[in-house]
Design an enzyme around this catalytic site. Structure first.
Site, PDB file in Angstrom:
ATOM      1  N   HIS A 327       2.813  -1.778  -2.554  1.00 18.24           N
ATOM      2  CA  HIS A 327       3.409  -2.171  -1.724  1.00 18.24           C
ATOM      3  C   HIS A 327       2.314  -2.415  -0.483  1.00 18.24           C
ATOM      4  O   HIS A 327       1.625  -1.429  -0.136  1.00 18.24           O
ATOM      5  CB  HIS A 327       4.674  -1.500  -1.025  1.00 18.24           C
ATOM      6  CG  HIS A 327       5.494  -2.153   0.001  1.00 18.24           C
ATOM      7  ND1 HIS A 327       4.919  -2.447   1.546  1.00 18.24           N
ATOM      8  CD2 HIS A 327       6.679  -2.742  -0.123  1.00 18.24           C
ATOM      9  CE1 HIS A 327       5.881  -3.112   1.991  1.00 18.24           C
ATOM     10  NE2 HIS A 327       6.762  -3.396   1.194  1.00 18.24           N
ATOM     11  N   ARG A 347       6.832  -8.011   8.636  1.00 21.07           N
ATOM     12  CA  ARG A 347       5.977  -9.281   8.727  1.00 21.07           C
ATOM     13  C   ARG A 347       6.981 -10.476   8.773  1.00 21.07           C
ATOM     14  O   ARG A 347       6.681 -11.485   9.332  1.00 21.07           O
ATOM     15  CB  ARG A 347       5.094  -9.304   7.602  1.00 21.07           C
ATOM     16  CG  ARG A 347       4.033  -8.251   7.560  1.00 21.07           C
ATOM     17  CD  ARG A 347       3.322  -7.967   6.320  1.00 21.07           C
ATOM     18  NE  ARG A 347       3.844  -7.378   5.467  1.00 21.07           N
ATOM     19  CZ  ARG A 347       4.196  -7.253   4.222  1.00 21.07           C
ATOM     20  NH1 ARG A 347       3.513  -8.178   3.738  1.00 21.07           N
ATOM     21  NH2 ARG A 347       4.571  -6.505   3.285  1.00 21.07           N
TER      22      ARG A 347
END
Lengths: 557, 246
Positions: A327, A347
């Site tokens: 990740h 994000r």
């Protein structure tokens, strides 16, 4: 621990570029996405999967010659925790229709549909019911639910693009077409999915999505799904029994070669005992706690890849294990939070990723493998990572942008879990950015199965992270919660139907374990390693040296 | 691997169930226990502050105050004496979510002890997640399901509230009942979701998906690269130019 004065100085550079970046974001200007060819190059050069020594050949079993992470190969090239000649298979502690190994999202979903199909299920789980990676998934669950702009067609394309077009088509098809049904099922169970005032599910982009189809429950989507499914399973306690702190260590087959139970281990009383079943569902999850290549991990304490080992010994093939998912955004500061997942939703909500100069160097919504490789490149090759007080490198995740873009209070409202957590460490993530670096996150591959969750062994089914194929070589965000609920539910149905018309009563045996031991010997693998690992070993090695009378089998005393 | 005590780092004394150990000052309680030599079985789960396995209570010498925290999230402090409470017996009512109403009767029928609340606020003070537990219990007593659900949303079900409640209420199980009632009956339904399920079940996407599944990798790559991307800052009502596959 709040930011040091050195880091506070560096944050000023992030603040200096922020107004310009916010303006660009508002205008819809984004850092350009890489083309498929550029993605491939970046992965080959910087992704940990391609590092020298990252893969080694398996020397025994049905995948002999297949190269995967050495940490997993070590477990495959190990002996059973139990001597098949010592264990008495006639002493049966529990009998059930379906034995489900693993009490996470997939296992619990399977128990619910099994119960709906009129069979009794027994969940055996290593820690507590619900202690699983499902609980820790934060960002969301994908599903094409908005027909005015999205459909399973686009979801399918995204899934394949993320997986390097290697996904098993039938599995990907099942994932995307079942997605809306699973979301409706969750809504109907009372799962608190985040909605607009009129009832529409809120949705965001995830890395590699072409439409905003990531649905969520604030920033604890997995926990909300897990606790809802667990509560529902507890409401059906008549038919769904749960054995906690009782991991499986070996599958049991019968004289017809059908899977017919498992050997479990009581972690507290240290007894091994037998469960006999008409069908077994493997839902033990992933393997982040193997710390592949020494990476920190976002995974649960029990994620030690047990199901891979048991399934492989029983003759089920492994697939897509040659890739491992990192990740991109695991916390690297403060030290207490190291490895902790910082959801991709940050994000999706507008936060930029930045180097030491406060500059963008990659689009925030590349698929995870590409995003991670880009972070590693920026730190290792470009040399623009940010050095933490413990000597690690990190990248800025500019969370304060979210408050500017979505209105004051947005970070606290959308990410309550992370907001409180960092506040405790003296960091206000609505005012200051976070430091992140790739962290071991997901087992892309696993046991080979089909869209009915059947494996090559009759009576043996698989669902969730332990299985492989649906995500190809790289899973997209929001597709793991979807995977566990879609395939968990299917496994419960398939196994129920199997118990009704295909299961055959027969004498239990562990011959496959004997054969496997023999094969190890013939391959010249002389070892005292045992598997499955069950728990990682984090106790102090200096203390161990002084435990003069302790006897360890693997990592467990 | 998780225990990476810096050798030069300052050690501080902590008391695990009354017994003194010296541990690096920067560790969480969980890692400090491992540093001390424990291999955790109970009282350790996600190691990330969300599963509720590692509820811990502690005190400092000379202070009457009982402090609480999740062992995986709380950094050690000198002289703290602590114990984990990995399990505490709790009541869990069995109900059929299809047959209950989002009303006070449901809460009281399933958990009559809800009405025994003394409003002492010990539950709130015992919550490692800083949840206003007493306030959501009060919301429950008023039948305000929405408020109960919202206030309890961050609950990790560690059980520390329940372990200290003088009225013997199991707050966290009342909370999940409240949240499920809210999610199922109070929150407005997602109509777009229901209509998408109908379309999928009618087989609307069947042919286009089967076509994709049979397509060669090159064509797939071209289709993938040509996807129209929804703008990140676009609103809920954005629609794509190409509607062929909707």
């Amino acid at each position: 621990m709040p930011y040091t004065s050195e880091l506070n100085e560096l944050i000023k550079r992030v603040e200096a570029t922020r107004p310009g970046r916010v303006e660009a974001k508002r205008r819809g200007e984004e850092f350009p996405l890489l083309t498929l060819k550029e993605r491939e190059e970046r992965l080959k050069k910087y992704h940990p999967d391609f590092k020298k020594g990252s893969r080694t050949e398996i020397r025994v079993g049905v995948n002999k010659g297949y190269s995967i992470s050495p940490e997993i190969v070590h477990l495959l090239e190990a002996k059973s925790r139990v001597n098949p000649d010592v264990i008495d298979l006639n002493k049966i502690a529990y009998k059930t229709d379906i034995l489900i190994l693993g009490g996470g999202g997939a296992g619990t979903a399977a128990a619910l549909t099994a119960q709906e199909n009129g069979v009794k299920a027994l969940i055996a789980t290593k820690l507590r019911h619900g202690d699983a990676n499902t609980m820790m998934a934060e960002g969301g669950i994908q599903g094409a639910t908005k027909g005015t702009k999205d459909s399973p067609y686009y979801h399918y394309l995204d899934v394949l693009g993320g997986g390097h077009f290697k996904n098993v088509p039938e599995l990907a098809y099942t994932l995307v077409t079942e997605a809306p049904k699973v979301l409706a099922w969750l809504e109907n169970l009372g799962c608190m999915l985040t909605k607009l005032p009129e009832g529409q599910l809120k949705s965001l982009h995830g890395g590699g999505t072409c439409r905003k189809r990531m649905h969520y429950a604030a920033d604890i989507t997995g926990a909300e799904i897990m606790r809802t499914l667990r509560d529902e399973a507890r409401n059906r306690a008549e038919d769904i029994k749960v054995l906690e702190f009782s991991p499986a260590v070996e599958l049991i087959l019968n004289e017809h070669g059908h899977c017919a139970g498992a050997v479990l281990y009581n972690l507290e009383t240290e007894e091994y005992f037998i469960v006999k079943a008409k069908a077994v569902i493997m839902a033990t999850g992933g393997s982040g706690r193997l710390h592949i290549q020494g990476f920190m991990t976002t995974n649960h304490y029990g994620a030690t890849g047990d199901g891979l080992v048991m399934g492989y010994r029983a003759g089920v093939k492994l697939c897509f294990l040659h890739t491992v998912q990192y990740h991109p955004t695991g916390a690297v500061f403060p030290e207490q939070a190291e490895g902790l997942l910082i959801t991709e939703k940050f994000r999706g909500a507008g936060a930029n990723v930045l180097n030491i100069d406060g500059e963008q160097f990659v689009n925030e919504r590349e698929p995870r493998d590409v995003e991670s490789a880009s972070f590693i490149r920026e730190c290792d090759e470009v040399g623009k990572g940010i050095l933490t007080p413990t000597g690690k490198l990190g990248i800025w995740l500019d969370s304060p942008m979210i408050d500017i873009l979505m209105g004051e209070g947005a970070v606290k409202r959308e990410f309550p879990g992370k907001f409180i957590l960092f506040k405790r460490f003296g960091i206000d993530i609505s005012k200051d950015p976070m430091l992140v670096y790739p962290t071991l996150h997901y087992q892309n591959g696993g046991l080979e199965y089909n869209s009915l969750c059947e494996t090559s062994v009759p009576g043996f089914f698989a669902a969730g992270e332990v299985s492989g194929g649906v995500h190809g070589e790289n899973r997209l965000m929001g597709n793991s919660l979807l995977d566990v609920t879609v395939f968990g539910r299917i496994a419960g149905v398939s196994a129920s139907l199997y118990t009704k018309d295909k299961a055959k009563e027969g004498k239990l045996n562990l011959d496959h374990v004997r054969r496997y031991h023999k094969e190890l010997e013939e391959a010249g693998i002389i070892t005292d390693r045992v598997a499955p690992m069950l728990l990682p070993d984090y106790s102090n090695p200096k203390v161990r040296e002084r435990q003069l009378t302790a006897h360890y089998v693997g990592t467990i005393r | 691997m998780e225990v990476e005590a810096n050798k030069k780092e300052e050690l501080v004394p902590i008391f695990i169930m009354g017994k003194r150990y010296e541990v690096p000052a920067s560790l969480t309680i969980q890692k400090a226990m491992e540093y001390a030599g424990y291999q955790l079985i109970r009282g350790c789960g996600c190691r990330g502050g969300i599963c509720g396995a590692c509820g811990t209570v502690y005190r400092f010498p000379g202070s009457y105050k009982i402090e609480v925290g999740l062992a995986c999230q709380t950094v050690v402090q000198p002289d703290m004496y602590l114990t984990q409470i990995p399990f505490f017996p709790a009541t869990k009512s069995i109900y059929d979510i299809e047959k209950v109403k989002p009303a006070i009767e449901t809460l009281v029928k399933n958990y009559p002890e809800l009405l025994r609340c003394l409003q002492c606020n010990t539950c709130t003070k015992s919550c490692p997640m800083d949840i206003e537990v007493m306030d959501y219990i009060a919301a429950g007593m008023r039948g305000d399901i929405t408020r109960l659900a919202e206030l309890s949303f961050d609950c990790v079900m560690c059980g520390l509230c329940t372990s200290r409640c003088p009225a013997e209420i199991c707050q966290y199980n009342i909370a999940i009942l409240g949240r499920r009632l809210y999610g199922k009956y109070v929150a407005p339904r997602a109509e777009h979701l229901a209509s998408m399920v109908r379309e999928v079940e009618k087989g609307k996407y069947e042919q286009m998906l089967r076509q994709l599944m049979d397509t060669d990798e090159e064509t797939l790559k071209n289709l993938y690269s040509a996807r129209e991307i929804e703008p990140e800052q676009g609103d809920e009502y954005w629609t794509p130019k190409d509607k062929t596959y909707l």
